[in-house]
Motif scaffolding. Structure first.
Motif, mmCIF file in Angstrom:
data_model
loop_
_atom_site.group_PDB
_atom_site.id
_atom_site.type_symbol
_atom_site.label_atom_id
_atom_site.label_comp_id
_atom_site.label_asym_id
_atom_site.label_seq_id
_atom_site.Cartn_x
_atom_site.Cartn_y
_atom_site.Cartn_z
ATOM 1 N N GLY A 45 -0.388 -17.736 -1.171
ATOM 2 C CA GLY A 45 0.224 -16.670 -1.936
ATOM 3 C C GLY A 45 0.261 -15.330 -1.242
ATOM 4 N N LEU A 46 1.285 -14.561 -1.614
ATOM 5 C CA LEU A 46 1.403 -13.143 -1.282
ATOM 6 C C LEU A 46 1.205 -12.421 -2.609
ATOM 7 C CD1 LEU A 46 2.262 -11.068 1.018
ATOM 8 C CD2 LEU A 46 4.533 -11.174 -0.030
ATOM 9 N N LEU A 47 0.046 -11.828 -2.796
ATOM 10 C CA LEU A 47 -0.353 -11.290 -4.091
ATOM 11 C C LEU A 47 -0.523 -9.788 -4.021
ATOM 12 C CD1 LEU A 47 -1.110 -14.341 -4.250
ATOM 13 C CD2 LEU A 47 -3.106 -13.679 -5.602
ATOM 14 N N GLY A 48 -0.355 -9.123 -5.162
ATOM 15 C CA GLY A 48 -0.584 -7.686 -5.199
ATOM 16 C C GLY A 48 -0.914 -7.158 -6.575
ATOM 17 N N LYS A 49 -1.835 -6.228 -6.599
ATOM 18 C CA LYS A 49 -2.145 -5.489 -7.818
ATOM 19 C C LYS A 49 -0.972 -4.577 -8.167
ATOM 20 C CE LYS A 49 -4.348 -1.078 -8.693
ATOM 21 N NZ LYS A 49 -4.367 -1.097 -10.150
ATOM 22 N N VAL A 50 -0.641 -4.476 -9.447
ATOM 23 C CA VAL A 50 0.479 -3.657 -9.889
ATOM 24 C C VAL A 50 0.102 -2.177 -9.891
ATOM 25 C CG1 VAL A 50 1.918 -3.104 -11.891
ATOM 26 C CG2 VAL A 50 1.598 -5.482 -11.190
ATOM 27 N N LEU A 51 1.056 -1.339 -9.467
ATOM 28 C CA LEU A 51 0.909 0.115 -9.498
ATOM 29 C C LEU A 51 1.788 0.684 -10.606
ATOM 30 C CD1 LEU A 51 1.176 0.810 -5.656
ATOM 31 C CD2 LEU A 51 -0.904 0.553 -7.010
ATOM 32 N N MET A 52 1.197 1.501 -11.478
ATOM 33 C CA MET A 52 1.935 2.169 -12.553
ATOM 34 C C MET A 52 1.274 3.522 -12.795
ATOM 35 S SD MET A 52 2.380 -1.004 -15.279
ATOM 36 C CE MET A 52 3.503 -0.114 -16.356
ATOM 37 N N ASP A 53 1.993 4.609 -12.537
ATOM 38 C CA ASP A 53 1.402 5.926 -12.747
ATOM 39 C C ASP A 53 2.295 6.848 -13.576
ATOM 40 O OD1 ASP A 53 3.318 6.350 -10.772
ATOM 41 O OD2 ASP A 53 2.053 7.728 -9.616
ATOM 42 N N GLN A 54 3.281 6.265 -14.252
ATOM 43 C CA GLN A 54 4.046 7.026 -15.240
ATOM 44 C C GLN A 54 4.696 6.037 -16.220
ATOM 45 O OE1 GLN A 54 7.281 9.254 -13.448
ATOM 46 N NE2 GLN A 54 8.492 7.423 -13.004
ATOM 47 N N TYR B 252 -1.530 -9.954 1.328
ATOM 48 C CA TYR B 252 -1.365 -8.876 0.350
ATOM 49 C C TYR B 252 0.045 -8.286 0.389
ATOM 50 C CZ TYR B 252 -2.965 -5.466 -2.991
ATOM 51 O OH TYR B 252 -3.133 -4.751 -4.155
ATOM 52 N N ALA B 253 0.545 -7.982 -0.798
ATOM 53 C CA ALA B 253 1.765 -7.188 -0.947
ATOM 54 C C ALA B 253 1.452 -5.992 -1.829
ATOM 55 C CB ALA B 253 2.887 -8.009 -1.579
ATOM 56 N N VAL B 254 1.738 -4.797 -1.356
ATOM 57 C CA VAL B 254 1.615 -3.607 -2.208
ATOM 58 C C VAL B 254 2.700 -3.725 -3.276
ATOM 59 C CG1 VAL B 254 1.509 -1.102 -2.266
ATOM 60 C CG2 VAL B 254 0.824 -2.332 -0.189
ATOM 61 N N THR B 255 2.314 -3.541 -4.542
ATOM 62 C CA THR B 255 3.152 -4.003 -5.653
ATOM 63 C C THR B 255 3.368 -2.931 -6.721
ATOM 64 O OG1 THR B 255 2.240 -6.209 -5.232
ATOM 65 C CG2 THR B 255 3.445 -5.907 -7.292
ATOM 66 N N PRO B 256 4.238 -1.959 -6.487
ATOM 67 C CA PRO B 256 4.649 -1.076 -7.581
ATOM 68 C C PRO B 256 5.392 -1.888 -8.641
ATOM 69 C CG PRO B 256 5.402 -0.266 -5.428
ATOM 70 C CD PRO B 256 4.947 -1.671 -5.228
ATOM 71 N N GLY C 152 0.922 -6.852 8.680
ATOM 72 C CA GLY C 152 1.261 -8.005 7.868
ATOM 73 C C GLY C 152 1.302 -7.775 6.378
ATOM 74 N N VAL C 153 0.875 -6.607 5.910
ATOM 75 C CA VAL C 153 0.962 -6.304 4.479
ATOM 76 C C VAL C 153 2.416 -5.997 4.131
ATOM 77 C CG1 VAL C 153 0.352 -4.602 2.704
ATOM 78 C CG2 VAL C 153 -1.415 -5.548 4.206
ATOM 79 N N ARG C 154 2.889 -6.566 3.029
ATOM 80 C CA ARG C 154 4.278 -6.403 2.627
ATOM 81 C C ARG C 154 4.360 -5.601 1.330
ATOM 82 N NH1 ARG C 154 6.994 -9.790 6.022
ATOM 83 N NH2 ARG C 154 8.880 -10.195 4.820
#
Length: 442
Positions: free
Chosen positions: A138-147, A181-185, A208-210
């Motif tokens: 898997g390519l997994l990422g924590k969700v980003l939400m700031d508004q 890892y994928a940075v995930t907004p 390698g981070v996407r």
């Protein structure tokens, strides 16, 4: 180990009586069975009806699996803000782990061996550990939400980015590099400019981070982004650095000519989620046009609450039929194209090299499918059957990196019955929580 049967090595290569030799985590040889068995006489041999590369879920929400059926017949933003986000916010650490395991269980059972997984804001560690334990890639990422985020999911920008970096350092390349890892907004509607630019900075800082986010799924979403920024969605994402070969954009249903040029010029990947787009009435993504422009298009199920199944075979069928009816052209999006979207194209989007086809030296992610079912009788064309008639329940064998994760229809890495029972228990508690909220709602 030797795996034998009708081998679909890729969308163009079918070996009717073929074999695949697996050594460690890699494929050692692919060819006619007689030749392979003679060459490797001492290897254990397993026989299946059809062998194919493990399928890639190019956009998945594993942790939404507990919400299947709670938000039917809703428009995207209502579906998201009234049902799905409150559900995500309510989950404890243990419940988030159960949700992730339930999603991965369904994927493994139905032939998905790799997923690009859009998690949630909280408790992402639990999903990473679950993926590692269960053996999925898997390519997994924590969700980003700031508004524009509900209580329980809204984070200060610096805190969200700091937690993302901690998770990158802990999990990127973990479990023998099966997990990346994928940075995930979440999407531009729920993320400030600072957050989106911070996502790009983090991806650039680690090899390698996407980046994985939603884009242009719904017209209301596009109107909101344009009101905020004065730009259409894809142009805004390009402005803040969220396009490029390391970016996967889910949906891209509503794009204009200039936005499609950006996607093509930057090498940005698109994931098509046909069942979700139909169920939420979001629209029909211009997949044929994207492919004609050289844009890499993967295939995804999206989340169970907006699809109700994580079956990748269903998605291949829907993806082809939807383009045919949209173009009024029976040759649009043929079986070969959809098979590529669900295999090699998804692997490219996820950033895993030597994945998505059965070739010597490539990763041994392999699925075995049974055909002793009525809808496979007679079987004139294996590829046509897989795209237009097969179901996830036909999968009897799955291997990831040479490790067997499902055998004879049973997942080998976890107790599937226990996961399902835990999910039922959490589901009951979620129903009680919703009932209590309804009673006090004015």
């Amino acid at each position: 180990m030797i795996l034998s049967g009708t081998v679909l090595a890729d969308s163009e290569t079918v070996i009717d009586d073929g074999s695949v030799v697996v050594e460690g985590s890699r494929i050692e040889a692919v060819g006619q069975r007689d030749e392979v068995v003679d060459r490797y006489p001492d290897r254990e041999e397993r026989t299946f009806d059809i062998l194919l590369p493990g399928l890639v879920g190019g956009h998945i929400h594993s942790v939404q699996s507990l919400g299947r059926g709670i938000a039917d017949d809703s428009e995207l933003l209502d579906w998201l803000f009234e049902y799905i986000l409150p559900m995500e916010a309510s989950l404890s650490e243990a419940e988030m782990e159960i949700a992730a395991k339930l999603g991965y269980l369904e994927m493994i059972e139905s032939g998905t061996t790799t997923c690009i997984d859009h998690l949630s804001v909280n408790h992402a560690d639990r999903a990473f550990e679950a993926a590692g334990e269960m053996g999925i890639r898997g390519l997994l990422g924590k969700v980003l939400m700031d508004q524009r985020s509900p209580e329980g999911l809204d984070e200060a920008t610096d805190d969200a980015l700091a937690e993302t970096e901690r998770l990158i350092q802990k999990y990127h390349g973990s479990f023998d590099d099966r997990i990346r890892y994928a940075v995930t907004p979440r999407f531009a509607v729920s993320c400030t400019e600072e957050c989106l630019r911070g996502a790009r900075e983090l991806a650039d800082a680690y090899d390698g981070v996407r980046i994985h986010t939603h884009a242009s799924e719904n017209q209301s979403e596009i109107e909101t982004v344009e009101s905020d920024t004065g730009m259409r969605n894809i142009h805004w994402l390009d402005e803040v650095g969220l396009t490029g070969e390391d970016v996967v954009l889910a949906h891209c249903v509503w794009t204009d000519e200039s936005e499609r040029e950006v996607l093509a010029e930057t090498g940005t990947h698109v994931t098509h989620c046909p069942s979700s787009n139909m169920k939420l009435a979001s629209g029909i993504a211009p997949i044929v046009d994207y492919l004609d422009r050289g844009i890499n298009v993967a295939l995804g199920n999206d989340g169970p609450p907006c699809n109700n199944t994580l079956d990748p075979f269903t998605e291949m069928r829907q993806g082809s039929l939807l383009q045919k009816v949209d173009h009024l052209d029976p040759v649009a999006a043929p079986a070969e194209t959809l098979f590529e979207m669900a295999t090699i194209n998804g692997a490219k989007a996820a950033g895993f090299e030597q994945l998505g086809e059965l070739k010597p030296g490539w990763r041994a992610d392999i699925v075995g499918v049974r055909t002793d079912v009525t809808r496979a009788t007679p079987l004139h064309d294996p590829l046509s059957h897989l795209v237009f008639a097969a179901h996830g329940e036909d999968v009897v064998f799955s291997m990831v990196d040479g490790e067997v994760v499902m055998d004879d229809g049973d997942v080998t890495t976890v107790d599937a019955d226990e996961i399902r029972q835990q999910a039922r228990d959490v589901g009951l508690s979620l129903e009680e929580h919703r009932d209590a909220a309804d009673e006090v709602r004015p």
